[in-house]
Scaffold this motif. Structure first.
Motif, PDB file in Angstrom:
ATOM      1  N   VAL A  47       0.854  -1.241   0.285  1.00 23.39           N
ATOM      2  CA  VAL A  47      -0.184  -0.156   0.040  1.00 23.39           C
ATOM      3  C   VAL A  47       0.853   1.243   0.178  1.00 23.39           C
ATOM      4  N   ARG A  48       1.873   1.144   0.709  1.00 20.87           N
ATOM      5  CA  ARG A  48       2.919   2.128   0.904  1.00 20.87           C
ATOM      6  C   ARG A  48       3.512   2.772  -0.351  1.00 20.87           C
ATOM      7  N   ILE A  49       3.979   1.656  -0.980  1.00 22.07           N
ATOM      8  CA  ILE A  49       4.852   1.840  -2.259  1.00 22.07           C
ATOM      9  C   ILE A  49       3.688   2.050  -3.685  1.00 22.07           C
ATOM     10  N   SER A  50       2.454   1.967  -3.435  1.00 25.24           N
ATOM     11  CA  SER A  50       1.579   1.605  -4.673  1.00 25.24           C
ATOM     12  C   SER A  50       1.401   2.960  -5.031  1.00 25.24           C
ATOM     13  N   GLY A  51       0.964   3.000  -6.571  1.00 26.02           N
ATOM     14  CA  GLY A  51       0.507   4.255  -7.177  1.00 26.02           C
ATOM     15  C   GLY A  51       1.393   5.190  -7.083  1.00 26.02           C
ATOM     16  N   GLY A  52       2.942   5.003  -6.941  1.00 21.38           N
ATOM     17  CA  GLY A  52       3.883   5.960  -7.150  1.00 21.38           C
ATOM     18  C   GLY A  52       3.957   6.664  -5.904  1.00 21.38           C
ATOM     19  N   GLY A  53       3.697   5.733  -4.553  1.00 17.77           N
ATOM     20  CA  GLY A  53       3.688   6.685  -3.432  1.00 17.77           C
ATOM     21  C   GLY A  53       2.460   7.400  -3.043  1.00 17.77           C
ATOM     22  N   ARG A  54       1.299   7.308  -3.964  1.00 19.83           N
ATOM     23  CA  ARG A  54       0.074   7.971  -3.485  1.00 19.83           C
ATOM     24  C   ARG A  54      -1.177   7.210  -3.556  1.00 19.83           C
ATOM     25  N   CYS A  55      -0.853   5.788  -3.759  1.00 12.53           N
ATOM     26  CA  CYS A  55      -1.900   4.743  -3.659  1.00 12.53           C
ATOM     27  C   CYS A  55      -3.352   5.007  -4.466  1.00 12.53           C
ATOM     28  N   ASN A  56      -3.359   4.324  -5.743  1.00 17.96           N
ATOM     29  CA  ASN A  56      -4.690   4.250  -6.511  1.00 17.96           C
ATOM     30  C   ASN A  56      -5.488   3.367  -5.865  1.00 17.96           C
ATOM     31  N   PHE A  57      -5.894   3.845  -4.769  1.00 20.39           N
ATOM     32  CA  PHE A  57      -6.870   3.019  -3.638  1.00 20.39           C
ATOM     33  C   PHE A  57      -8.000   2.546  -4.162  1.00 20.39           C
ATOM     34  N   THR A  58      -8.799   3.018  -5.088  1.00 19.41           N
ATOM     35  CA  THR A  58     -10.080   2.382  -5.749  1.00 19.41           C
ATOM     36  C   THR A  58     -10.155   3.053  -7.148  1.00 19.41           C
ATOM     37  N   ASN A  59     -11.284   2.580  -7.768  1.00 19.45           N
ATOM     38  CA  ASN A  59     -11.627   3.017  -9.130  1.00 19.45           C
ATOM     39  C   ASN A  59     -13.017   3.511  -8.758  1.00 19.45           C
ATOM     40  N   LEU A  60     -13.519   4.411  -9.663  1.00 16.78           N
ATOM     41  CA  LEU A  60     -14.995   5.176  -9.425  1.00 16.78           C
ATOM     42  C   LEU A  60     -15.861   4.004 -10.405  1.00 16.78           C
ATOM     43  N   TYR A  61     -15.042   3.418 -11.093  1.00 16.22           N
ATOM     44  CA  TYR A  61     -16.010   2.567 -12.096  1.00 16.22           C
ATOM     45  C   TYR A  61     -15.671   1.068 -11.675  1.00 16.22           C
ATOM     46  N   ALA A  62     -15.307   0.601 -10.526  1.00 14.56           N
ATOM     47  CA  ALA A  62     -15.166  -0.615 -10.173  1.00 14.56           C
ATOM     48  C   ALA A  62     -16.496  -1.459 -10.425  1.00 14.56           C
ATOM     49  N   ALA A  63     -16.218  -2.515 -11.111  1.00 10.99           N
ATOM     50  CA  ALA A  63     -17.520  -3.537 -11.186  1.00 10.99           C
ATOM     51  C   ALA A  63     -17.042  -4.906 -11.845  1.00 10.99           C
ATOM     52  N   PRO A  64     -17.765  -5.908 -11.458  1.00 10.04           N
ATOM     53  CA  PRO A  64     -17.322  -7.412 -11.620  1.00 10.04           C
ATOM     54  C   PRO A  64     -16.366  -7.448 -12.892  1.00 10.04           C
ATOM     55  N   ASP A  65     -16.984  -6.730 -13.942  1.00 10.64           N
ATOM     56  CA  ASP A  65     -16.287  -6.896 -15.542  1.00 10.64           C
ATOM     57  C   ASP A  65     -14.491  -6.472 -15.305  1.00 10.64           C
ATOM     58  N   ASN A  66     -14.254  -5.972 -14.393  1.00  8.75           N
ATOM     59  CA  ASN A  66     -12.934  -5.255 -14.353  1.00  8.75           C
ATOM     60  C   ASN A  66     -12.012  -6.439 -13.602  1.00  8.75           C
ATOM     61  N   PHE A  67     -12.504  -7.741 -13.442  1.00  4.96           N
ATOM     62  CA  PHE A  67     -11.888  -8.758 -12.745  1.00  4.96           C
ATOM     63  C   PHE A  67     -11.657 -10.015 -13.671  1.00  4.96           C
ATOM     64  N   LEU A  68     -10.563 -10.413 -13.457  1.00 10.82           N
ATOM     65  CA  LEU A  68     -10.366 -11.910 -14.177  1.00 10.82           C
ATOM     66  C   LEU A  68     -10.536 -13.124 -13.060  1.00 10.82           C
ATOM     67  N   SER A  69     -11.164 -13.966 -13.466  1.00 14.86           N
ATOM     68  CA  SER A  69     -11.414 -15.298 -12.215  1.00 14.86           C
ATOM     69  C   SER A  69     -11.850 -16.263 -13.408  1.00 14.86           C
ATOM     70  N   ARG A  70     -11.275 -17.554 -13.017  1.00 11.26           N
ATOM     71  CA  ARG A  70     -12.202 -18.615 -13.603  1.00 11.26           C
ATOM     72  C   ARG A  70     -13.629 -18.630 -13.632  1.00 11.26           C
ATOM     73  N   ASN A  71     -14.077 -18.208 -12.390  1.00  9.44           N
ATOM     74  CA  ASN A  71     -15.489 -17.989 -12.334  1.00  9.44           C
ATOM     75  C   ASN A  71     -16.086 -16.325 -12.053  1.00  9.44           C
ATOM     76  N   PRO A  72     -16.118 -15.627 -13.246  1.00  8.02           N
ATOM     77  CA  PRO A  72     -16.542 -14.340 -13.279  1.00  8.02           C
ATOM     78  C   PRO A  72     -17.512 -13.855 -12.383  1.00  8.02           C
ATOM     79  N   HIS A  73     -18.393 -14.892 -12.091  1.00  5.75           N
ATOM     80  CA  HIS A  73     -19.550 -14.363 -10.823  1.00  5.75           C
ATOM     81  C   HIS A  73     -19.040 -14.255  -9.572  1.00  5.75           C
ATOM     82  N   PHE A  74     -17.896 -14.947  -9.167  1.00  2.00           N
ATOM     83  CA  PHE A  74     -17.765 -15.026  -7.873  1.00  2.00           C
ATOM     84  C   PHE A  74     -17.551 -13.755  -7.229  1.00  2.00           C
ATOM     85  N   ALA A  75     -16.624 -12.636  -7.752  1.00  6.75           N
ATOM     86  CA  ALA A  75     -16.427 -11.432  -6.975  1.00  6.75           C
ATOM     87  C   ALA A  75     -17.874 -10.632  -6.746  1.00  6.75           C
TER      88      ALA A  75
END
Ligand code: FDA
Length: 395
Positions: A47-75
């Motif tokens: 967390v400390r080093i992420s986002g070039g030291g400013r942590c990209n902590f979430t995304n306004l558009y976060a939705a299940p389609d933005n994730f890879l998984s063998r079961n895309p419904h799980f998340a």
């Protein structure tokens, strides 16, 4: 008596990273005795080093389609029950200000240490032991007996939040996968993701001299497309577009790059020819692409002469080549630089509402160790927060 003389906890969380600390916030809310351990000297280093030291902590558009998984419904369940807005509200409570950089990516205005401090404050009711190793884990009655840096402890619930394999230098280990295997849980093949791609020496010969050149592209592999920047490096290709596509690329696949996604190169070259036919084709290209790249491409495609020498057919085939520039990576930079690990503990084995192993009551897996991997842009932290909340609330 299950826990003869041993320190006893309601919950032990392995990993004081993003998911582990966040889980402690919820697991302590119901008054349970919670221990969080980590072998690192400091908590939440990523967390400390992420986002070039400013942590990209979430995304306004976060939705299940933005994730890879063998079961895309799980998340879906966890993401719906702890959203980006919930995390944004929590930041407001801690007076942490933020801004949107691009594509919904939210970064701290100040340093990412503010998020680490917030996580520690929220997990304040838990005991946190750093520089602590996990020597042994065994089932003991309805709970778990662990040997931690030589000391035996007992817990009813065991939460595995020790992340993936990316960046071993920062403390990543395969412990989470080993624990899953110990309890007979299946694991989806793991590989580095959000990682720069590498090329054979004959490709690197023209790529490396372009190191530092960046341009916006549209990039595709295996039916998935991203529009973000591409960066040439001494080792191959990087930049957000390459990191994104690396999660979809597999060895042997070709990636296709549109080097000028916002232009119609054929029309632009025809217009340039009509305006000034004596212009060199290479010079005309340099008005459409970064000049260094235009020079390299002109030489690779053996373009010569002036625009007036080029037929419509040859301009069209040049334009087609630039809109669909095919490249065949040979590999990636691997876990050394990968931001995340693709694959992990199979979602088939976990309850999507609680993250509990279906066959081992009291054993939970959260965060990156699970076979849920986000795109670049704050999605992986959102999964860490959401899966941690799902688990912590269930405990
Ligand atoms: P995390 O890795 O955070 O925590 C795991 C913890 O377990 C660590 O503290 C580790 O020391 C500990 N551990 C591991 N093995 C152990 C063992 N054997 N014994 C004891 N403890 C052990 N994501 C995002 O959304 N936005 C961003 O800006 C970035 N930026 C970014 C930059 C870089 C350089 C990297 C490498 C990654 C990112 N990420 C990111 C990805 C993000 O950091 C990652 O998805 C989360 O940290 C995952 O959270 P976890 O809690 O699951 O693992």
């Amino acid at each position: 008596m299950l826990n003869r003389g041993m320190e006893t906890y309601d919950t032990i969380i392995l990993g004081a990273g993003a998911a582990g600390l966040f889980c402690a916030k919820f697991a302590t809310a119901s008054g349970g005795r919670v221990l969080v351990i980590d072998h690192a000297k400091r908590p939440a280093e990523k967390v400390r080093i992420s986002g070039g030291g400013r942590c990209n902590f979430t995304n306004l558009y976060a939705a299940p389609d933005n994730f890879l998984s063998r079961n895309p419904h799980f998340a879906k369940s966890a993401l719906a029950r702890y959203t980006q807005w919930d995390f944004i509200d929590l930041l407001a409570e801690h007076q942490i200000t933020w801004h949107e950089k691009t594509l919904g990516q939210l970064f701290c205005d100040g340093k990412s240490q503010a998020i680490v401090n917030m996580l520690l404050a929220e997990a304040g009711a838990a005991e946190i032991r750093l520089s602590t190793t996990v020597d042994k884990i065994a089932r003991d009655g309805g709970g778990f007996r662990l040997t931690l840096s030589g000391q035996e402890v007992f817990a009813r619930n065991l939460v595995v939040a020790c992340g993936g394999k990316s960046i071993p230098k920062m403390g990543a280990t395969g412990l989470g996968y080993d624990i899953a295997a110990q309890f007979g849980l299946p694991i989806e093949d793991t590989r580095p993701a959000l990682v720069p791609l590498t090329f054979a020496p004959h490709e690197l010969e023209w790529i490396a001299p372009l190191a530092g050149t960046a341009l916006p592209v549209r990039i595709s592999a295996n039916g998935t497309t991203f529009e973000e920047a591409l960066l040439f490096t001494h080792r191959g290709l990087s930049g957000p577009s390459i990191l994104q596509i690396s999660s979809y690329w597999k060895e042997g696949d070709t990636i296709v790059v549109d080097l000028a996604p916002d232009r119609d190169i054929f029309e632009d070259l025809r217009n340039a020819r009509a305006e000034n036919g004596r212009r060199q084709i290479g010079t005309a290209l340099a008005t459409l692409l970064p000049a260094k790249l235009a020079t390299v491409i002109a030489s690779r495609l053996e373009l010569s002469g002036n625009l007036a020498d080029q037929s419509d057919k040859s301009l069209k085939s040049l334009a087609d080549a630039l809109h669909a520039f095919a490249l065949k990576p040979t590999g990636s930079e691997g876990y050394r630089t990968a931001e995340v690990t693709l694959g992990g503990v199979s979602t088939d084995a976990l309850d999507a509402r609680t993250m509990e192993a279906k066959t081992v009551p009291g054993l939970f897996f959260i965060g990156e160790v699970v076979d849920v991997t986000g795109w670049l842009g704050g999605y992986n932290f959102q999964w860490a927060w959401a899966s941690a909340a799902a688990c912590g609330r269930a405990i």
